[in-house]
Enzyme design. Structure first.
Site, PDB file in Angstrom:
ATOM      1  N   LYS A  13       0.826  -1.218   0.000  1.00  0.00           N
ATOM      2  CA  LYS A  13       0.000   0.000   0.000  1.00  0.00           C
ATOM      3  C   LYS A  13       0.858   1.265   0.000  1.00  0.00           C
ATOM      4  O   LYS A  13       0.628   2.174  -0.783  1.00  0.00           O
ATOM      5  CB  LYS A  13      -0.914   0.052   1.231  1.00  0.00           C
ATOM      6  CG  LYS A  13      -2.023  -0.974   1.243  1.00  0.00           C
ATOM      7  CD  LYS A  13      -3.050  -0.676   2.335  1.00  0.00           C
ATOM      8  CE  LYS A  13      -2.495  -0.706   3.744  1.00  0.00           C
ATOM      9  NZ  LYS A  13      -1.968  -2.009   4.165  1.00  0.00           N
ATOM     10  N   ARG A  88      -9.574   1.991   8.857  1.00  0.00           N
ATOM     11  CA  ARG A  88      -9.146   0.619   9.089  1.00  0.00           C
ATOM     12  C   ARG A  88     -10.205  -0.186   9.831  1.00  0.00           C
ATOM     13  O   ARG A  88      -9.970  -1.334  10.202  1.00  0.00           O
ATOM     14  CB  ARG A  88      -7.862   0.627   9.903  1.00  0.00           C
ATOM     15  CG  ARG A  88      -6.681  -0.016   9.154  1.00  0.00           C
ATOM     16  CD  ARG A  88      -5.515   0.025  10.071  1.00  0.00           C
ATOM     17  NE  ARG A  88      -4.369  -0.708   9.693  1.00  0.00           N
ATOM     18  CZ  ARG A  88      -3.304  -0.189   9.068  1.00  0.00           C
ATOM     19  NH1 ARG A  88      -3.319   1.036   8.636  1.00  0.00           N
ATOM     20  NH2 ARG A  88      -2.240  -0.931   8.883  1.00  0.00           N
ATOM     21  N   ARG A 127      11.023  -6.885   4.538  1.00  0.00           N
ATOM     22  CA  ARG A 127      10.908  -5.427   4.317  1.00  0.00           C
ATOM     23  C   ARG A 127      11.899  -4.643   5.177  1.00  0.00           C
ATOM     24  O   ARG A 127      12.071  -4.920   6.358  1.00  0.00           O
ATOM     25  CB  ARG A 127       9.468  -5.011   4.674  1.00  0.00           C
ATOM     26  CG  ARG A 127       9.223  -3.536   4.550  1.00  0.00           C
ATOM     27  CD  ARG A 127       7.778  -3.236   4.365  1.00  0.00           C
ATOM     28  NE  ARG A 127       6.965  -3.485   5.551  1.00  0.00           N
ATOM     29  CZ  ARG A 127       5.657  -3.271   5.572  1.00  0.00           C
ATOM     30  NH1 ARG A 127       5.028  -2.863   4.491  1.00  0.00           N
ATOM     31  NH2 ARG A 127       4.970  -3.515   6.665  1.00  0.00           N
ATOM     32  N   ARG A 161      10.930  -2.642  10.738  1.00  0.00           N
ATOM     33  CA  ARG A 161       9.939  -2.079  11.651  1.00  0.00           C
ATOM     34  C   ARG A 161       9.703  -3.009  12.837  1.00  0.00           C
ATOM     35  O   ARG A 161       9.669  -4.223  12.666  1.00  0.00           O
ATOM     36  CB  ARG A 161       8.602  -1.896  10.901  1.00  0.00           C
ATOM     37  CG  ARG A 161       8.492  -0.573  10.202  1.00  0.00           C
ATOM     38  CD  ARG A 161       7.305  -0.507   9.281  1.00  0.00           C
ATOM     39  NE  ARG A 161       6.040  -0.957   9.846  1.00  0.00           N
ATOM     40  CZ  ARG A 161       4.862  -0.790   9.249  1.00  0.00           C
ATOM     41  NH1 ARG A 161       4.800  -0.177   8.078  1.00  0.00           N
ATOM     42  NH2 ARG A 161       3.755  -1.226   9.797  1.00  0.00           N
ATOM     43  N   ARG A 172      -1.362  -8.710  13.081  1.00  0.00           N
ATOM     44  CA  ARG A 172      -1.825  -7.653  12.169  1.00  0.00           C
ATOM     45  C   ARG A 172      -2.735  -8.237  11.093  1.00  0.00           C
ATOM     46  O   ARG A 172      -3.714  -7.605  10.678  1.00  0.00           O
ATOM     47  CB  ARG A 172      -0.628  -6.925  11.543  1.00  0.00           C
ATOM     48  CG  ARG A 172       0.039  -5.979  12.535  1.00  0.00           C
ATOM     49  CD  ARG A 172       1.412  -5.529  12.084  1.00  0.00           C
ATOM     50  NE  ARG A 172       1.396  -4.748  10.881  1.00  0.00           N
ATOM     51  CZ  ARG A 172       2.438  -4.640  10.048  1.00  0.00           C
ATOM     52  NH1 ARG A 172       3.562  -5.296  10.298  1.00  0.00           N
ATOM     53  NH2 ARG A 172       2.337  -3.899   8.984  1.00  0.00           N
TER      54      ARG A 172
HETATM   55  P1  AMP Z   1       0.743   0.829   8.584  1.00  0.00           P
HETATM   56  O1  AMP Z   1       1.986   1.622   8.410  1.00  0.00           O
HETATM   57  O2  AMP Z   1      -0.411   1.376   7.779  1.00  0.00           O
HETATM   58  O3  AMP Z   1       0.940  -0.646   8.377  1.00  0.00           O
HETATM   59  O4  AMP Z   1       0.297   1.006  10.115  1.00  0.00           O
HETATM   60  C1  AMP Z   1       1.120   0.544  11.167  1.00  0.00           C
HETATM   61  C2  AMP Z   1       0.326   0.465  12.454  1.00  0.00           C
HETATM   62  O5  AMP Z   1      -0.172   1.769  12.786  1.00  0.00           O
HETATM   63  C3  AMP Z   1      -0.914  -0.407  12.396  1.00  0.00           C
HETATM   64  O6  AMP Z   1      -0.609  -1.784  12.607  1.00  0.00           O
HETATM   65  C4  AMP Z   1      -1.725   0.179  13.557  1.00  0.00           C
HETATM   66  O7  AMP Z   1      -1.204  -0.212  14.806  1.00  0.00           O
HETATM   67  C5  AMP Z   1      -1.449   1.670  13.392  1.00  0.00           C
HETATM   68  N1  AMP Z   1      -2.437   2.295  12.493  1.00  0.00           N
HETATM   69  C6  AMP Z   1      -2.219   2.844  11.266  1.00  0.00           C
HETATM   70  N2  AMP Z   1      -3.354   3.335  10.742  1.00  0.00           N
HETATM   71  C7  AMP Z   1      -4.330   3.084  11.645  1.00  0.00           C
HETATM   72  C8  AMP Z   1      -5.726   3.317  11.686  1.00  0.00           C
HETATM   73  N3  AMP Z   1      -6.376   3.892  10.666  1.00  0.00           N
HETATM   74  N4  AMP Z   1      -6.407   2.932  12.792  1.00  0.00           N
HETATM   75  C9  AMP Z   1      -5.780   2.367  13.837  1.00  0.00           C
HETATM   76  N5  AMP Z   1      -4.468   2.078  13.856  1.00  0.00           N
HETATM   77  C10 AMP Z   1      -3.739   2.433  12.777  1.00  0.00           C
END
Ligand code: AMP
Length: 221
Positions: A13, A88, A127, A161, A172
């Site tokens: 994404k 989300r 990654r 990460r 996740r």
């Molecule tokens: P990402 O970089 O999009 O994979 O997000 C990493 C982490 O950030 C996720 O696993 C959640 O813990 C948190 N996170 C990101 N976006 C959201 C969201 N819209 N709602 C809740 N938690 C989020």
């Protein structure tokens, strides 16, 4: 254009969002990037978010929705944006709809990136991100940097990460299936979902996505 990008962790994404946002001349808004920026700046919001992120859980809506709305209200997002990682869950999708309706706006499309689960795990495990800039993303096998551990773009140190460990990835994925996937049906009911395969070369996926968005636009016109 106002677009939401959905897909499991590891679907690419962030990578696709960066290219698509550039092609469409709209800002790329990633709630994950916003949280990580808050964590590295040591803010109160970052401190609250970190424990949830490290566990692979969603950060509570009370924190997330306000942060996302603030970012969408910035002047550069007035004529469109590409949301990556938000909404989300269904309640975030409802909050977004409410905000857009209040502003007299609507979404144009929800781009759903499909990728098989075993591929997701391989992608995430390899990654590596740049410490200077989250958008500089590499993969130890699929797109290795020229020098191991060093960013090709800016020379920054590459790292994994905290939430990309195998145990957290499984959590996740579970969170994705139980909480995020339902938003696809929510948006299908609004006729907004465009699904593409996220397999193959990054540039091919971007082209596929641009083509799908163009056809969707043409069909709506
Ligand atoms: P990402 O970089 O999009 O994979 O997000 C990493 C982490 O950030 C996720 O696993 C959640 O813990 C948190 N996170 C990101 N976006 C959201 C969201 N819209 N709602 C809740 N938690 C989020």
């Amino acid at each position: 254009m106002r677009i939401v990008l959905v897909g499991p962790p590891g679907a690419g994404k962030g990578t696709q969002a960066a290219f698509l946002a550039k092609n469409l001349s709209i800002p790329h808004i990633s709630t994950g990037d916003l949280f990580r920026a808050n964590i590295s700046q040591g803010t109160e919001l970052g401190r609250k978010a970190k424990a949830f992120m490290d566990a692979g859980d969603l950060v509570p809506d009370a924190i997330t929705v306000g942060m996302a709305k603030d970012r969408m209200s910035q002047p550069d997002a007035a004529n469109g944006f590409l949301l990556d990682g938000f909404p989300r869950n269904v309640s975030q999708a409802e909050a977004l709809d409410e905000m857009l309706t209040t502003e007299g706006m609507k979404l144009d499309a929800v781009l759903d990136l499909e990728v098989p689960e075993d591929e997701v795990v391989k992608r995430i495990a390899g990654r590596r991100l740049c410490r200077n800039e989250d958008k500089h993303v590499f993969h130890v096998t699929y797109s290795p940097p020229k020098t191991e551990g060093v960013c090709d773009v800016c020379g920054g140190e590459l790292y994994q990460r905290d939430d990309d460990s195998e145990e957290t990835v499984r959590r996740r994925l579970e969170v994705y299936h139980t909480q995020t996937e339902p938003i696809i049906d929510y948006y299908k009911a609004q006729g907004l979902v465009v699904t593409i395969s996220a397999l193959g070369k990054v540039t091919d996926v971007t082209e596929r996505a641009m083509e799908a968005l163009r056809s969707d636009r043409a069909a709506q016109a």
